[in-house]
Design a protein around this motif. Structure first.
Motif, PDB file in Angstrom:
ATOM      1  N   GLY A   1       0.823  -1.213   0.000  1.00 28.67           N
ATOM      2  CA  GLY A   1       0.000   0.000   0.000  1.00 28.67           C
ATOM      3  C   GLY A   1       0.848   1.250   0.000  1.00 28.67           C
ATOM      4  N   ASN A   2       1.926   1.243   0.787  1.00 30.06           N
ATOM      5  CA  ASN A   2       2.805   2.414   0.853  1.00 30.06           C
ATOM      6  C   ASN A   2       3.434   2.702  -0.498  1.00 30.06           C
ATOM      7  N   ILE A   3       3.948   1.630  -1.142  1.00 31.51           N
ATOM      8  CA  ILE A   3       4.623   1.841  -2.427  1.00 31.51           C
ATOM      9  C   ILE A   3       3.607   2.253  -3.493  1.00 31.51           C
ATOM     10  N   ALA A   4       2.416   1.663  -3.422  1.00 32.09           N
ATOM     11  CA  ALA A   4       1.410   1.990  -4.439  1.00 32.09           C
ATOM     12  C   ALA A   4       0.959   3.436  -4.328  1.00 32.09           C
ATOM     13  N   ASN A   5       0.990   4.003  -3.106  1.00 31.45           N
ATOM     14  CA  ASN A   5       0.461   5.354  -2.892  1.00 31.45           C
ATOM     15  C   ASN A   5       1.555   6.405  -2.766  1.00 31.45           C
ATOM     16  N   MET A   6       2.808   6.031  -3.027  1.00 34.06           N
ATOM     17  CA  MET A   6       3.889   6.980  -2.743  1.00 34.06           C
ATOM     18  C   MET A   6       3.866   8.172  -3.696  1.00 34.06           C
ATOM     19  N   ASN A   7       3.184   8.057  -4.815  1.00 33.84           N
ATOM     20  CA  ASN A   7       3.152   9.169  -5.765  1.00 33.84           C
ATOM     21  C   ASN A   7       1.810   9.873  -5.795  1.00 33.84           C
ATOM     22  N   ASP A   8       1.009   9.689  -4.727  1.00 33.66           N
ATOM     23  CA  ASP A   8      -0.304  10.340  -4.689  1.00 33.66           C
ATOM     24  C   ASP A   8      -0.140  11.823  -4.364  1.00 33.66           C
ATOM     25  N   ALA A   9      -0.067  12.627  -5.394  1.00 33.26           N
ATOM     26  CA  ALA A   9       0.099  14.072  -5.181  1.00 33.26           C
ATOM     27  C   ALA A   9      -1.243  14.705  -4.830  1.00 33.26           C
TER      28      ALA A   9
ATOM     29  N   THR B   1      -3.062  18.701  -3.606  1.00 31.86           N
ATOM     30  CA  THR B   1      -2.858  20.129  -3.392  1.00 31.86           C
ATOM     31  C   THR B   1      -2.528  20.363  -1.922  1.00 31.86           C
ATOM     32  N   PRO B   2      -1.530  21.155  -1.601  1.00 32.25           N
ATOM     33  CA  PRO B   2      -1.195  21.395  -0.193  1.00 32.25           C
ATOM     34  C   PRO B   2      -2.402  21.873   0.591  1.00 32.25           C
ATOM     35  N   GLY B   3      -2.580  21.281   1.781  1.00 34.29           N
ATOM     36  CA  GLY B   3      -3.759  21.580   2.587  1.00 34.29           C
ATOM     37  C   GLY B   3      -4.769  20.458   2.542  1.00 34.29           C
ATOM     38  N   GLN B   4      -4.778  19.705   1.443  1.00 33.03           N
ATOM     39  CA  GLN B   4      -5.664  18.545   1.358  1.00 33.03           C
ATOM     40  C   GLN B   4      -5.036  17.387   2.149  1.00 33.03           C
ATOM     41  N   PRO B   5      -5.856  16.452   2.641  1.00 33.16           N
ATOM     42  CA  PRO B   5      -5.281  15.304   3.356  1.00 33.16           C
ATOM     43  C   PRO B   5      -4.420  14.460   2.424  1.00 33.16           C
ATOM     44  N   VAL B   6      -3.202  14.194   2.875  1.00 37.25           N
ATOM     45  CA  VAL B   6      -2.245  13.447   2.067  1.00 37.25           C
ATOM     46  C   VAL B   6      -2.178  12.018   2.592  1.00 37.25           C
ATOM     47  N   TYR B   7      -1.811  11.088   1.722  1.00 41.31           N
ATOM     48  CA  TYR B   7      -1.714   9.680   2.116  1.00 41.31           C
ATOM     49  C   TYR B   7      -0.684   9.515   3.231  1.00 41.31           C
TER      50      TYR B   7
ATOM     51  N   TYR C   1       8.158  21.618  -5.737  1.00 45.00           N
ATOM     52  CA  TYR C   1       7.815  22.759  -6.595  1.00 45.00           C
ATOM     53  C   TYR C   1       7.549  22.244  -7.998  1.00 45.00           C
ATOM     54  N   ASP C   2       6.306  22.342  -8.426  1.00 45.99           N
ATOM     55  CA  ASP C   2       5.909  21.849  -9.749  1.00 45.99           C
ATOM     56  C   ASP C   2       4.743  22.700 -10.253  1.00 45.99           C
ATOM     57  N   PRO C   3       5.037  23.890 -10.765  1.00 48.91           N
ATOM     58  CA  PRO C   3       3.935  24.812 -11.125  1.00 48.91           C
ATOM     59  C   PRO C   3       3.067  24.303 -12.256  1.00 48.91           C
ATOM     60  N   THR C   4       3.595  23.376 -13.092  1.00 47.31           N
ATOM     61  CA  THR C   4       2.781  22.908 -14.213  1.00 47.31           C
ATOM     62  C   THR C   4       1.769  21.868 -13.795  1.00 47.31           C
ATOM     63  N   ASN C   5       1.920  21.321 -12.569  1.00 45.73           N
ATOM     64  CA  ASN C   5       0.978  20.305 -12.096  1.00 45.73           C
ATOM     65  C   ASN C   5      -0.384  20.947 -11.850  1.00 45.73           C
ATOM     66  N   PRO C   6      -1.453  20.363 -12.378  1.00 49.06           N
ATOM     67  CA  PRO C   6      -2.790  20.965 -12.148  1.00 49.06           C
ATOM     68  C   PRO C   6      -3.177  21.005 -10.676  1.00 49.06           C
ATOM     69  N   LEU C   7      -2.511  20.213  -9.803  1.00 43.39           N
ATOM     70  CA  LEU C   7      -2.836  20.209  -8.383  1.00 43.39           C
ATOM     71  C   LEU C   7      -2.052  21.264  -7.609  1.00 43.39           C
ATOM     72  N   ALA C   8      -1.175  21.988  -8.281  1.00 41.23           N
ATOM     73  CA  ALA C   8      -0.312  22.915  -7.563  1.00 41.23           C
ATOM     74  C   ALA C   8      -1.115  24.082  -6.997  1.00 41.23           C
ATOM     75  N   ASN C   9      -0.635  24.599  -5.837  1.00 41.82           N
ATOM     76  CA  ASN C   9      -1.305  25.763  -5.248  1.00 41.82           C
ATOM     77  C   ASN C   9      -0.712  27.046  -5.839  1.00 41.82           C
ATOM     78  N   LYS C  10      -1.039  28.186  -5.237  1.00 44.39           N
ATOM     79  CA  LYS C  10      -0.618  29.465  -5.829  1.00 44.39           C
ATOM     80  C   LYS C  10       0.894  29.628  -5.826  1.00 44.39           C
ATOM     81  N   LYS C  11       1.557  28.985  -4.826  1.00 46.32           N
ATOM     82  CA  LYS C  11       3.022  29.070  -4.788  1.00 46.32           C
ATOM     83  C   LYS C  11       3.676  28.062  -5.723  1.00 46.32           C
ATOM     84  N   GLY C  12       2.848  27.244  -6.430  1.00 50.42           N
ATOM     85  CA  GLY C  12       3.387  26.264  -7.348  1.00 50.42           C
ATOM     86  C   GLY C  12       3.868  24.993  -6.681  1.00 50.42           C
ATOM     87  N   GLU C  13       3.371  24.707  -5.471  1.00 54.58           N
ATOM     88  CA  GLU C  13       3.833  23.525  -4.738  1.00 54.58           C
ATOM     89  C   GLU C  13       2.788  22.422  -4.773  1.00 54.58           C
ATOM     90  N   VAL C  14       3.279  21.206  -4.793  1.00 59.66           N
ATOM     91  CA  VAL C  14       2.443  20.006  -4.723  1.00 59.66           C
ATOM     92  C   VAL C  14       2.927  19.189  -3.538  1.00 59.66           C
TER      93      VAL C  14
END
Lengths: 140, 102
Positions: free
Chosen positions: A27-35, A37-43, A84-97
């Motif tokens: 489960g950990n390995i399968a979810n390690m790339n679950d990006a 938006t900052p502030g949302q609950p993360v895995y 820092y990944d501003p092109t990611n659609p999940l990024a916040n205003k500072k461009g962070e995921v």
């Protein structure tokens, strides 16, 4: 579960705990790339906390180990690591995921350890069966 | 598969008692007889075997682990071998007595 074949039961509890361990690693390995938006609950990574399982009384009337059990599944850090990944659609205003805190290296190490433990418990089961059969096959 | 336990042979369990006269009173003394022990052992073995079958079905359905099914089937196999060994020893000891020269 108390029977006269206690070694097999004990090895079975070990195999079950190792199965849970491998499941959490998967489960950990399968979810390690679950990006997210900052502030949302993360895995949160899952870690197995195991402890001994004590039977009230064994075949000989003594308190013996009845095997091992999963005491709890402990969750890892609730705050992920920022990237820092501003092109990611999940990024916040500072461009962070935000990504979960899962160390692939240690997960793979744990996986090897869990596999070895699983095989060791299976070997105990097979050896105990051979031993029990040896005593049953004694001809009068 | 349900195998009913073999009922004890009531006319043979009262060791030392006169058959036909004290059969009702011999029930307590007969609890340790070989027939009753064998019946209980077969009942227990039947339960273990049914348990192994159920857990195997649960493992196939995904509600039990494969390890549980392996343990249950191994225990059932060992219990069967133990019962078979005990019956063989008992029959062998009976045959030893019956083959005595008189």
């Amino acid at each position: 579960m108390s029977s006269i074949w206690s070694a097999i039961d004990i090895a079975g509890t070990g195999v079950n705990v190792d199965q849970t361990w491998i499941d959490t690693i998967g489960g950990n390995i399968a979810n390690m790339n679950d990006a997210v938006t900052p502030g949302q609950p993360v895995y949160q990574a899952q870690y197995v906390s195991a402890g001994q399982l004590v039977a009230p009384s064994g075949v000989l009337g003594q308190s013996v180990d009845a095997g091992v059990q999963v005491n709890a599944v402990v969750l890892g850090s609730a705050t992920g690591q920022m990237q820092y990944d501003p092109t990611n659609p999940l990024a916040n205003k500072k461009g962070e995921v935000e990504y979960p805190v899962v160390d692939l290296g240690s997960e793979m190490t744990n996986l090897v350890q869990a596999q070895s433990s699983y095989q060791a418990n299976a070997k105990v089961m097979s050896t105990a069966k051979s031993a029990y059969e040896a005593i049953l096959n004694i001809k009068a | 598969m349900m195998i009913p336990a073999i009922p004890p042979i009531s006319s043979a369990v009262s060791a030392g008692a006169v058959p036909g006269t004290t059969q009702g009173a011999s029930a307590g003394a007969a609890s340790g007889s070989f027939q009753n022990l064998l019946g209980q052992a077969i009942d227990s073995l039947n339960g273990v075997t049914n348990n192994a079958t159920n857990i195997s079905l649960q493992a196939a359905a995904g509600t039990a682990t494969v390890a549980d099914a392996t343990v249950a089937s191994t225990v059932a196999s060992l219990d069967t071998q133990l019962a078979s060994a005990l019956v063989s020893r008992a029959v062998a000891s009976f045959s030893t007595i019956m083959n005595m020269q008189v």
